[in-house]
Design a protein around this motif. Structure first.
Motif, mmCIF file in Angstrom:
data_model
loop_
_atom_site.group_PDB
_atom_site.id
_atom_site.type_symbol
_atom_site.label_atom_id
_atom_site.label_comp_id
_atom_site.label_asym_id
_atom_site.label_seq_id
_atom_site.Cartn_x
_atom_site.Cartn_y
_atom_site.Cartn_z
ATOM 1 N N PRO A 120 23.297 11.817 4.914
ATOM 2 C CA PRO A 120 23.416 13.162 4.346
ATOM 3 C C PRO A 120 23.346 13.192 2.825
ATOM 4 C CG PRO A 120 25.008 12.855 6.104
ATOM 5 C CD PRO A 120 24.382 11.512 5.863
ATOM 6 N N ASP A 121 23.773 12.109 2.177
ATOM 7 C CA ASP A 121 23.769 12.089 0.710
ATOM 8 C C ASP A 121 22.553 11.375 0.131
ATOM 9 O OD1 ASP A 121 24.468 9.616 1.653
ATOM 10 O OD2 ASP A 121 26.016 9.222 0.145
ATOM 11 N N SER A 122 21.579 11.023 0.981
ATOM 12 C CA SER A 122 20.405 10.316 0.480
ATOM 13 C C SER A 122 19.529 11.266 -0.329
ATOM 14 C CB SER A 122 19.611 9.725 1.635
ATOM 15 O OG SER A 122 19.171 10.742 2.509
ATOM 16 N N PRO A 123 18.900 10.776 -1.409
ATOM 17 C CA PRO A 123 18.071 11.638 -2.255
ATOM 18 C C PRO A 123 16.747 11.968 -1.576
ATOM 19 C CG PRO A 123 17.938 9.381 -3.009
ATOM 20 C CD PRO A 123 18.971 9.394 -1.907
ATOM 21 N N PRO A 124 16.111 13.052 -1.980
ATOM 22 C CA PRO A 124 14.787 13.371 -1.437
ATOM 23 C C PRO A 124 13.747 12.380 -1.933
ATOM 24 C CG PRO A 124 15.350 14.864 -3.234
ATOM 25 C CD PRO A 124 16.575 14.049 -2.948
ATOM 26 N N PRO A 125 12.569 12.343 -1.329
ATOM 27 C CA PRO A 125 11.517 11.416 -1.772
ATOM 28 C C PRO A 125 11.133 11.689 -3.226
ATOM 29 C CG PRO A 125 10.974 12.390 0.349
ATOM 30 C CD PRO A 125 12.155 13.142 -0.166
ATOM 31 N N PRO A 126 10.707 10.654 -3.956
ATOM 32 C CA PRO A 126 10.252 10.866 -5.335
ATOM 33 C C PRO A 126 9.082 11.843 -5.385
ATOM 34 C CG PRO A 126 10.481 8.520 -4.829
ATOM 35 C CD PRO A 126 10.622 9.251 -3.534
ATOM 36 N N ARG A 127 8.922 12.506 -6.527
ATOM 37 C CA ARG A 127 7.859 13.502 -6.657
ATOM 38 C C ARG A 127 6.471 12.866 -6.567
ATOM 39 N NH1 ARG A 127 9.276 18.612 -8.575
ATOM 40 N NH2 ARG A 127 7.328 18.864 -9.735
ATOM 41 N N TRP A 128 6.334 11.607 -7.019
ATOM 42 C CA TRP A 128 5.020 10.980 -6.934
ATOM 43 C C TRP A 128 4.636 10.743 -5.475
ATOM 44 C CZ3 TRP A 128 4.124 6.354 -4.537
ATOM 45 C CH2 TRP A 128 5.215 5.501 -4.337
ATOM 46 N N VAL A 129 5.632 10.471 -4.639
ATOM 47 C CA VAL A 129 5.364 10.344 -3.207
ATOM 48 C C VAL A 129 4.926 11.693 -2.642
ATOM 49 C CG1 VAL A 129 6.384 9.863 -0.946
ATOM 50 C CG2 VAL A 129 6.945 8.410 -2.906
ATOM 51 N N GLY A 130 5.623 12.755 -3.071
ATOM 52 C CA GLY A 130 5.247 14.089 -2.633
ATOM 53 C C GLY A 130 3.830 14.452 -3.043
ATOM 54 N N ALA A 131 3.454 14.091 -4.271
ATOM 55 C CA ALA A 131 2.100 14.393 -4.744
ATOM 56 C C ALA A 131 1.057 13.648 -3.917
ATOM 57 C CB ALA A 131 1.974 14.041 -6.220
ATOM 58 N N LEU A 132 1.316 12.366 -3.635
ATOM 59 C CA LEU A 132 0.372 11.567 -2.859
ATOM 60 C C LEU A 132 0.227 12.104 -1.436
ATOM 61 C CD1 LEU A 132 -1.438 9.067 -2.682
ATOM 62 C CD2 LEU A 132 0.589 7.730 -2.065
ATOM 63 N N LEU A 133 1.354 12.449 -0.822
ATOM 64 C CA LEU A 133 1.309 12.987 0.537
ATOM 65 C C LEU A 133 0.610 14.342 0.574
ATOM 66 C CD1 LEU A 133 4.897 12.037 1.758
ATOM 67 C CD2 LEU A 133 2.731 11.026 2.501
ATOM 68 N N THR A 134 0.771 15.136 -0.478
ATOM 69 C CA THR A 134 0.145 16.454 -0.506
ATOM 70 C C THR A 134 -1.354 16.349 -0.725
ATOM 71 O OG1 THR A 134 2.209 17.324 -1.432
ATOM 72 C CG2 THR A 134 0.305 18.766 -1.476
ATOM 73 N N VAL A 135 -1.802 15.386 -1.517
ATOM 74 C CA VAL A 135 -3.237 15.124 -1.639
ATOM 75 C C VAL A 135 -3.800 14.736 -0.267
ATOM 76 C CG1 VAL A 135 -4.996 13.591 -2.613
ATOM 77 C CG2 VAL A 135 -3.181 14.484 -4.077
ATOM 78 N N THR A 136 -3.070 13.872 0.433
ATOM 79 C CA THR A 136 -3.480 13.479 1.784
ATOM 80 C C THR A 136 -3.536 14.685 2.708
ATOM 81 O OG1 THR A 136 -2.418 11.328 1.451
ATOM 82 C CG2 THR A 136 -2.968 11.938 3.708
ATOM 83 N N SER A 137 -2.557 15.580 2.562
ATOM 84 C CA SER A 137 -2.524 16.792 3.380
ATOM 85 C C SER A 137 -3.750 17.658 3.132
ATOM 86 C CB SER A 137 -1.250 17.586 3.086
ATOM 87 O OG SER A 137 -1.259 18.828 3.759
ATOM 88 N N GLY A 138 -4.118 17.833 1.865
ATOM 89 C CA GLY A 138 -5.303 18.623 1.553
ATOM 90 C C GLY A 138 -6.560 17.994 2.132
ATOM 91 N N PHE A 139 -6.642 16.677 2.051
ATOM 92 C CA PHE A 139 -7.804 15.959 2.585
ATOM 93 C C PHE A 139 -7.910 16.117 4.104
ATOM 94 C CE2 PHE A 139 -9.291 11.991 4.573
ATOM 95 C CZ PHE A 139 -10.617 12.006 4.149
ATOM 96 N N THR A 140 -6.815 15.830 4.810
ATOM 97 C CA THR A 140 -6.851 15.914 6.273
ATOM 98 C C THR A 140 -6.979 17.359 6.746
ATOM 99 O OG1 THR A 140 -4.420 15.870 6.334
ATOM 100 C CG2 THR A 140 -5.570 13.775 6.614
ATOM 101 N N SER A 141 -6.475 18.293 5.950
ATOM 102 C CA SER A 141 -6.661 19.701 6.284
ATOM 103 C C SER A 141 -8.131 20.081 6.212
ATOM 104 C CB SER A 141 -5.846 20.585 5.327
ATOM 105 O OG SER A 141 -6.048 21.955 5.613
#
Length: 253
Positions: free
Chosen positions: A126-147
């Motif tokens: 419950p107290d774990s931090p969210p993923p780093p923003r650079w991970v979010g950016a990389l995953l979102t680029v992947t999302s745009g590509f696969t979309s």
């Protein structure tokens, strides 16, 4: 004037359930299931044609989803996600004719199942931090590509957004606005690739009435579901999506 729409009954046998499933997923209920729409339709037509046929359907669903959740949007998160997602669209457009559809299916499916395994075997505290923003950016680029290549942008984006532990309505509203802009950005490159022909658009119009039906069912359920069950359903949808995409990647045609 007679529109040259697809008349094969088997196509509609798989396309109508695919559109309904996509609508339910667009509402936020069962998110992840929507990525099955193109693989389902690909049983009757080629993957690029299935993706093109769904373009007007997605536009209507995006508008309905935004209207339903317009007050539930994390604007700061949305502004962070959009540039990376649009970059993924550019990459997808440039590589679209070079990539084999089964390779893309394998990448998306493998990533989806790997994320689920990580979440189940090593659940965050419950107290774990969210993923780093650079991970979010990389995953979102992947999302745009696969979309772009298969309308399967949900699983990579979910890998970043789910750990943020957003309320279900905010989760759904933010993703509804994100994918509206992402899907709008696909129109010009889809036309450039020659996918938006009269046959595909006429077929899409025939499927369009089923779009609001799926969204309506999903919205009514999403607004009444408990967060814990909501995310379990997302995981289930992602698991089925990952398995289907991996099967598409390794199946012998």
């Amino acid at each position: 004037m007679n529109f040259p729409l697809i008349t094969d009954p088997f196509f509609y046998l798989v396309a109508v359930p695919a559109v309904l499933l996509l609508g339910i997923s667009k509402s936020g209920f069962g998110a992840g299931f929507g990525s099955l729409a193109v693989p389902m339709m690909a049983m009757a037509v080629a993957v690029p044609q299935a993706a093109a046929i769904l373009m007007p359907v997605l536009l209507l669903m995006d508008v309905l989803g935004m209207a339903a959740f317009r007050k539930n949007v994390d604007r700061r998160l949305l502004l962070f996600l959009l540039p990376a997602g649009l970059l993924g669209i550019v990459v997808g457009a440039l590589l679209f004719k070079l990539l084999d559809a089964r390779v893309v299916a394998g990448i998306v499916g493998g990533f989806t199942l790997a994320f689920l395994a990580q979440r189940l075997l090593f659940p965050p505290r419950p107290d774990s931090p969210p993923p780093p923003r650079w991970v979010g950016a990389l995953l979102t680029v992947t999302s745009g590509f696969t979309s772009f290549v298969a309308h399967a942008g949900g699983p990579p984006l979910n890998a970043y957004v789910i750990p943020l532990r957003m309320a279900p309505a905010v989760f759904t509203g933010t993703l509804a606005f994100f994918f509206f802009f992402i899907n709008m950005a696909k129109w010009v490159p889809y036309a450039w690739l020659g996918l938006l022909d009269l046959r595909n658009m006429a077929t899409s119009l025939a499927l369009l009435p089923f779009a609001p039906m799926g969204v309506w069912v999903g919205v009514r359920i999403a607004k009444r579901i408990k967060p814990a069950l909501f995310y379990r359903l997302i995981y289930t949808g992602m698991f089925l999506t990952g398995c289907k995409l991996l099967w598409d990647a390794v199946a012998i045609t």
